[in-house]
Design an enzyme around this catalytic site. Structure first.
Site, PDB file in Angstrom:
ATOM      1  N   CYS A 283       0.835  -1.213   0.000  1.00  0.00           N
ATOM      2  CA  CYS A 283       0.000   0.000   0.000  1.00  0.00           C
ATOM      3  C   CYS A 283       0.868   1.261   0.000  1.00  0.00           C
ATOM      4  O   CYS A 283       1.558   1.550   0.976  1.00  0.00           O
ATOM      5  CB  CYS A 283      -0.931  -0.019   1.211  1.00  0.00           C
ATOM      6  SG  CYS A 283      -1.796   1.527   1.510  1.00  0.00           S
TER       7      CYS A 283
ATOM      8  N   CYS B  75      -0.054   3.723   2.738  1.00  0.00           N
ATOM      9  CA  CYS B  75       0.417   3.263   4.047  1.00  0.00           C
ATOM     10  C   CYS B  75       1.897   3.575   4.215  1.00  0.00           C
ATOM     11  O   CYS B  75       2.336   4.029   5.282  1.00  0.00           O
ATOM     12  CB  CYS B  75       0.199   1.756   4.193  1.00  0.00           C
ATOM     13  SG  CYS B  75      -1.523   1.232   4.016  1.00  0.00           S
TER      14      CYS B  75
END
Length: 205
Positions: free
Chosen positions: A90, A93
């Protein structure tokens, strides 16, 4: 009839001037080359320094997750909790990881920081419970483990910190419905190692 004979002194002076000019040109060229080498070396030094600095300050999501508070501990130690659903692939993230690390150090004694990897089928019940369909997905829990609010996506540190301050104080979160850039995630219906994923989509509540 008179003939012009070359003047030895004039020829000598002309040769000396020519040598001086040649020497000056060579000296200038040498200095210019040395200056260029210094500039290139300086540019390379700066590039290496910045590269090492970036590498040093980068935060590994797996290491950050390993250092986080286990979910079972967070739900039983009497402190409010911030759960982050994440994945190593991600991009949002990864972008928030340094800020999460800094906030964790700042609020570690007041708030549990728990990270759950969406690619781990162990967390399927939590994925379904909190309706995770985009990451990073943040869940704010009070001291009793009850959900206060959820925020989705890459959000500014100031927003996340304001929510943490309110969580500690036991007051309503100022950004309870904050949303930002996410990586889409579709929780599996049964435990599996594969999960559909696509980066950069927006989550619609």
């Amino acid at each position: 009839m008179a003939t012009n004979k070359p003047d030895p002194k004039a020829a000598s002076l002309q040769k000396t001037d020519s040598s001086s000019n040649s020497g000056f040109e060579n000296s200038f060229a040498t200095r210019l080359r040395n200056f260029s080498i210094v500039l290139v070396a300086l540019a390379l030094s700066v590039a290496i320094f910045l590269g090492l600095r970036e590498k040093t300050t980068s935060v590994n999501l797996s290491q950050l997750a390993e250092a986080s508070t286990p979910l079972e501990v967070a739900l039983s130690n009497g402190k409010p909790t911030l759960i982050e659903f994440y994945a190593n692939w991600c991009t949002s993230c990864m972008a928030m990881a340094p800020e999460i690390e800094q906030l964790e150090k700042q609020y570690a004694d007041k708030v549990n920081f728990t990270m759950l990897n969406v690619d781990n089928s162990k967390w399927l019940p939590e994925l379904l419970k909190y309706r995770v369909d985009g990451i990073p997905h943040f869940v704010f829990l009070d001291k009793m483990g009850e959900v206060i609010a959820q925020s989705i996506g890459e959000i500014p540190r100031s927003v996340l910190e304001a929510n943490l301050k309110a969580l500690v104080a036991g007051t309503p979160l100022p950004y309870a419905q904050a949303t930002g850039h996410t990586s889409a995630f579709q929780p599996p219906l049964a435990p599996t190692t594969a999960s559909p994923r696509s980066h950069g989509s927006q989550v619609v509540n």
